[in-house]
Write a protein that holds these residues in place. Sequence first.
Motif, PDB file in Angstrom:
ATOM      1  N   CYS A   1       0.825  -1.210   0.000  1.00 34.25           N
ATOM      2  CA  CYS A   1       0.000   0.000   0.000  1.00 34.25           C
ATOM      3  C   CYS A   1       0.859   1.259   0.000  1.00 34.25           C
ATOM      4  O   CYS A   1       0.525   2.249  -0.669  1.00 34.25           O
ATOM      5  CB  CYS A   1      -0.932  -0.002   1.211  1.00 34.25           C
ATOM      6  SG  CYS A   1      -2.349  -1.100   1.049  1.00 34.25           S
ATOM      7  N   ALA A   2       1.956   1.234   0.744  1.00 37.33           N
ATOM      8  CA  ALA A   2       2.851   2.396   0.752  1.00 37.33           C
ATOM      9  C   ALA A   2       3.410   2.647  -0.643  1.00 37.33           C
ATOM     10  O   ALA A   2       3.509   3.800  -1.094  1.00 37.33           O
ATOM     11  CB  ALA A   2       3.982   2.174   1.755  1.00 37.33           C
TER      12      ALA A   2
ATOM     13  N   HIS B   1       0.591   4.028  -2.823  1.00 38.50           N
ATOM     14  CA  HIS B   1       0.335   5.409  -2.415  1.00 38.50           C
ATOM     15  C   HIS B   1       1.374   6.355  -3.009  1.00 38.50           C
ATOM     16  O   HIS B   1       1.025   7.423  -3.535  1.00 38.50           O
ATOM     17  CB  HIS B   1       0.348   5.511  -0.893  1.00 38.50           C
ATOM     18  CG  HIS B   1       0.369   6.917  -0.382  1.00 38.50           C
ATOM     19  ND1 HIS B   1      -0.707   7.772  -0.493  1.00 38.50           N
ATOM     20  CD2 HIS B   1       1.359   7.633   0.222  1.00 38.50           C
ATOM     21  CE1 HIS B   1      -0.394   8.946   0.031  1.00 38.50           C
ATOM     22  NE2 HIS B   1       0.856   8.887   0.470  1.00 38.50           N
ATOM     23  N   ARG B   2       2.637   5.972  -2.928  1.00 40.81           N
ATOM     24  CA  ARG B   2       3.698   6.826  -3.462  1.00 40.81           C
ATOM     25  C   ARG B   2       3.517   7.039  -4.969  1.00 40.81           C
ATOM     26  O   ARG B   2       3.614   8.168  -5.465  1.00 40.81           O
ATOM     27  CB  ARG B   2       5.059   6.188  -3.177  1.00 40.81           C
ATOM     28  CG  ARG B   2       6.245   6.893  -3.834  1.00 40.81           C
ATOM     29  CD  ARG B   2       6.436   8.298  -3.281  1.00 40.81           C
ATOM     30  NE  ARG B   2       6.802   8.262  -1.895  1.00 40.81           N
ATOM     31  CZ  ARG B   2       8.050   8.097  -1.441  1.00 40.81           C
ATOM     32  NH1 ARG B   2       9.042   7.934  -2.298  1.00 40.81           N
ATOM     33  NH2 ARG B   2       8.294   8.099  -0.156  1.00 40.81           N
TER      34      ARG B   2
ATOM     35  N   ASP C   1       0.395   9.191  -5.616  1.00 32.98           N
ATOM     36  CA  ASP C   1       0.620  10.566  -5.175  1.00 32.98           C
ATOM     37  C   ASP C   1       1.491  11.334  -6.163  1.00 32.98           C
ATOM     38  O   ASP C   1       1.325  12.549  -6.347  1.00 32.98           O
ATOM     39  CB  ASP C   1       1.274  10.545  -3.788  1.00 32.98           C
ATOM     40  CG  ASP C   1       1.273  11.905  -3.119  1.00 32.98           C
ATOM     41  OD1 ASP C   1       0.194  12.522  -3.044  1.00 32.98           O
ATOM     42  OD2 ASP C   1       2.347  12.352  -2.670  1.00 32.98           O
TER      43      ASP C   1
ATOM     44  N   ILE D   1      10.695   3.595  -0.397  1.00 33.25           N
ATOM     45  CA  ILE D   1       9.962   3.567   0.871  1.00 33.25           C
ATOM     46  C   ILE D   1      10.902   3.349   2.053  1.00 33.25           C
ATOM     47  O   ILE D   1      10.914   4.133   3.011  1.00 33.25           O
ATOM     48  CB  ILE D   1       8.883   2.459   0.855  1.00 33.25           C
ATOM     49  CG1 ILE D   1       7.963   2.607  -0.361  1.00 33.25           C
ATOM     50  CG2 ILE D   1       8.099   2.478   2.161  1.00 33.25           C
ATOM     51  CD1 ILE D   1       7.179   3.898  -0.409  1.00 33.25           C
TER      52      ILE D   1
ATOM     53  N   GLU E   1       4.667   6.331   9.301  1.00 33.80           N
ATOM     54  CA  GLU E   1       4.615   7.273   8.184  1.00 33.80           C
ATOM     55  C   GLU E   1       3.483   6.982   7.209  1.00 33.80           C
ATOM     56  O   GLU E   1       2.910   7.902   6.628  1.00 33.80           O
ATOM     57  CB  GLU E   1       5.945   7.245   7.422  1.00 33.80           C
ATOM     58  CG  GLU E   1       7.135   7.735   8.221  1.00 33.80           C
ATOM     59  CD  GLU E   1       7.077   9.226   8.502  1.00 33.80           C
ATOM     60  OE1 GLU E   1       6.450   9.960   7.698  1.00 33.80           O
ATOM     61  OE2 GLU E   1       7.650   9.654   9.520  1.00 33.80           O
ATOM     62  N   TYR E   2       3.170   5.706   7.013  1.00 36.88           N
ATOM     63  CA  TYR E   2       2.167   5.294   6.030  1.00 36.88           C
ATOM     64  C   TYR E   2       1.025   4.559   6.725  1.00 36.88           C
ATOM     65  O   TYR E   2       1.194   4.004   7.815  1.00 36.88           O
ATOM     66  CB  TYR E   2       2.796   4.371   4.981  1.00 36.88           C
ATOM     67  CG  TYR E   2       3.826   5.028   4.104  1.00 36.88           C
ATOM     68  CD1 TYR E   2       3.453   5.688   2.934  1.00 36.88           C
ATOM     69  CD2 TYR E   2       5.179   4.988   4.436  1.00 36.88           C
ATOM     70  CE1 TYR E   2       4.407   6.289   2.112  1.00 36.88           C
ATOM     71  CE2 TYR E   2       6.141   5.583   3.622  1.00 36.88           C
ATOM     72  CZ  TYR E   2       5.743   6.235   2.464  1.00 36.88           C
ATOM     73  OH  TYR E   2       6.689   6.823   1.660  1.00 36.88           O
TER      74      TYR E   2
ATOM     75  N   LEU F   1      -4.565   3.203   1.799  1.00 38.63           N
ATOM     76  CA  LEU F   1      -3.600   4.151   1.255  1.00 38.63           C
ATOM     77  C   LEU F   1      -3.545   5.414   2.093  1.00 38.63           C
ATOM     78  O   LEU F   1      -4.499   5.765   2.785  1.00 38.63           O
ATOM     79  CB  LEU F   1      -3.980   4.518  -0.182  1.00 38.63           C
ATOM     80  CG  LEU F   1      -4.090   3.373  -1.184  1.00 38.63           C
ATOM     81  CD1 LEU F   1      -4.406   3.928  -2.569  1.00 38.63           C
ATOM     82  CD2 LEU F   1      -2.822   2.531  -1.214  1.00 38.63           C
TER      83      LEU F   1
ATOM     84  N   GLU G   1      -1.228   8.496   4.467  1.00 45.08           N
ATOM     85  CA  GLU G   1      -0.276   8.656   5.555  1.00 45.08           C
ATOM     86  C   GLU G   1      -0.765   7.875   6.771  1.00 45.08           C
ATOM     87  O   GLU G   1      -1.798   7.206   6.731  1.00 45.08           O
ATOM     88  CB  GLU G   1      -0.108  10.144   5.863  1.00 45.08           C
ATOM     89  CG  GLU G   1       0.466  10.927   4.683  1.00 45.08           C
ATOM     90  CD  GLU G   1       0.590  12.413   4.961  1.00 45.08           C
ATOM     91  OE1 GLU G   1       0.075  12.870   6.010  1.00 45.08           O
ATOM     92  OE2 GLU G   1       1.194  13.113   4.127  1.00 45.08           O
ATOM     93  N   ARG G   2      -0.023   7.964   7.860  1.00 46.72           N
ATOM     94  CA  ARG G   2      -0.324   7.208   9.081  1.00 46.72           C
ATOM     95  C   ARG G   2      -1.824   7.223   9.392  1.00 46.72           C
ATOM     96  O   ARG G   2      -2.472   8.268   9.322  1.00 46.72           O
ATOM     97  CB  ARG G   2       0.458   7.796  10.254  1.00 46.72           C
ATOM     98  CG  ARG G   2       0.261   7.046  11.557  1.00 46.72           C
ATOM     99  CD  ARG G   2       1.059   7.653  12.708  1.00 46.72           C
ATOM    100  NE  ARG G   2       0.886   6.844  13.910  1.00 46.72           N
ATOM    101  CZ  ARG G   2      -0.086   7.025  14.793  1.00 46.72           C
ATOM    102  NH1 ARG G   2      -0.968   8.009  14.624  1.00 46.72           N
ATOM    103  NH2 ARG G   2      -0.194   6.232  15.848  1.00 46.72           N
TER     104      ARG G   2
END
Length: 393
Positions: free
Chosen positions: A121-122, A125-126, A129, A251, A327-328, A333, A335-336
Motif C-alpha cells: 500500500c505504501a 500510495h507513493r 501521489d 519507501i 509514516e504510512y 492508502l 499517511e499514518r
Amino acid sequence: MSSQHTSTGIRLPRRALLGAAALGGAGLLTWGATRLAGAESVDATVARWRQEHAVGEQYDEIHQIMRDYMEAHQVRAGSLAIRTRGELRLSSGYTFAEDDYPTTRPDSLFRLASVSKAFACAAVHRLADEGVIDLSTPVFPFLGISTVALPGQTKDPRIDTVTVRQLVDHTGGWDRAAGFDPIFQGRHIARALELPGRVSKRDVAHYMYGEPLQNAPGDVEVYSNFGYLLLGLVVEQATGTDFTEFVTTEILTPLGVENEVFLGNTIEADALDGEVGYDATGTGLSAWDPYSDVPVPAAYGTFLIAECDSSGGLVATTAAVTALIAEYAVWGLGERSPGYYRTGAMAGTSTRATSLNSGVDWSYTFNARGGEANLNDLGSAINAAIVASDIGD
C-alpha cells in the motif's frame, strides 16, 4: 491471511531486497533441520526464558505480557517494537525454548505474512501521489493480460474492469470462500499450466484471468490475497523495476530501515541470516517442487513466499514495521492511519501492526501461528499496557 480492524478489535465491514541482511543472530539452520521440520511443542520442563533489548528494557509489564503469551501457547520466538511519534521506544526479542535454540534478538527477521500488504500500500500510495499510476486504471489491461491461460477457461467479462483502487480495497470481485485462494494453490496452478517448475506471480495472474469472479468488481469487500499479488505486478509494470527494489529505494531508504526488510524464501535451506525458524505442525505436498509427491513441512514449501512478495512474502524486523506505519497507513492508502491495525497469519507465523490514536505504533511477530481469539486478547493487553505506561509520553 488477515483482516481489517480498528484498534479496539472490532472488525470493520469491509529475494532479499537488494543486499544481504546486515543483522546479527543465528539463522534457523543452527538448530537442526529435523527438529524444525517436526515442530514439536516446547518442553516446558526444560525451556528457558530469554529476553534481549535494543531499547525499552524497563517496560516490565509489557515484556511480561509477551512472556505470558509465549509460555501459555508454547511459542519459541517472538519480537515486539513500539514507537512513539516515530521514536523507537521499545525493541525486544523473546525466546522461550530449549537451551540450544537460537536466541531471538531485537533485530531478528520474521516472516510478515499479510503485514507485507502495508508495504504494498505504501508503494501504491507513493506512485499514485506522484501521478505515476491512476487508481482508476483497469488492472489486467494495464498488465497486458488479455487472453486466458488454458483452453478450457472462459473469461469473466467483468474482469477487465477491476481497478487498482478495488485491489487495495479488497473489492475486486474474488471470494476465496466461494472460490479458492490462488496464493495457496501454487502447486495446482503449476501443474494445470504444465510449467517446468514452480509458478511465478505473473503465472498466477494469467491463470486467474480465466477464472470466474464471485462478485461484481466494486460491489462487495471480501479479503483478497490475490488482489495484493496483482498490486505488486502493478508496481513493477508502472516503474519498470522489481517490486522489492522499488520498496527498498523509495519507501525503506527514506525511513532508514532498508537493511531490515527483505524478500523471504520458501524453503528452510534458503533462510536469511538472522531469520528465525518457523514452527508449524503437519506436512503437505510441495508448491516449491510441484511434481514431487514427497511431503514437506507445512511452513517450508506447501505455499510459496518470494512469489507472493506484495501479498505476504516479506520478512522484517518489528522495528522496521513500526517505522513504516509511523509514516504510512497500516491499512489502505495514505499517511499514518491512527485507530487501525493489520494482522497476518500463515503456517509458522503470526503478525500484527497497530497505529494508536495516541501517536504510538507497535508491531509483534511470532514464529508460530496462533488462534485469532488469543491474539486479539494479546493485542488488547498490549494496548492497555501501553496506555498504563509512560511509553507514549
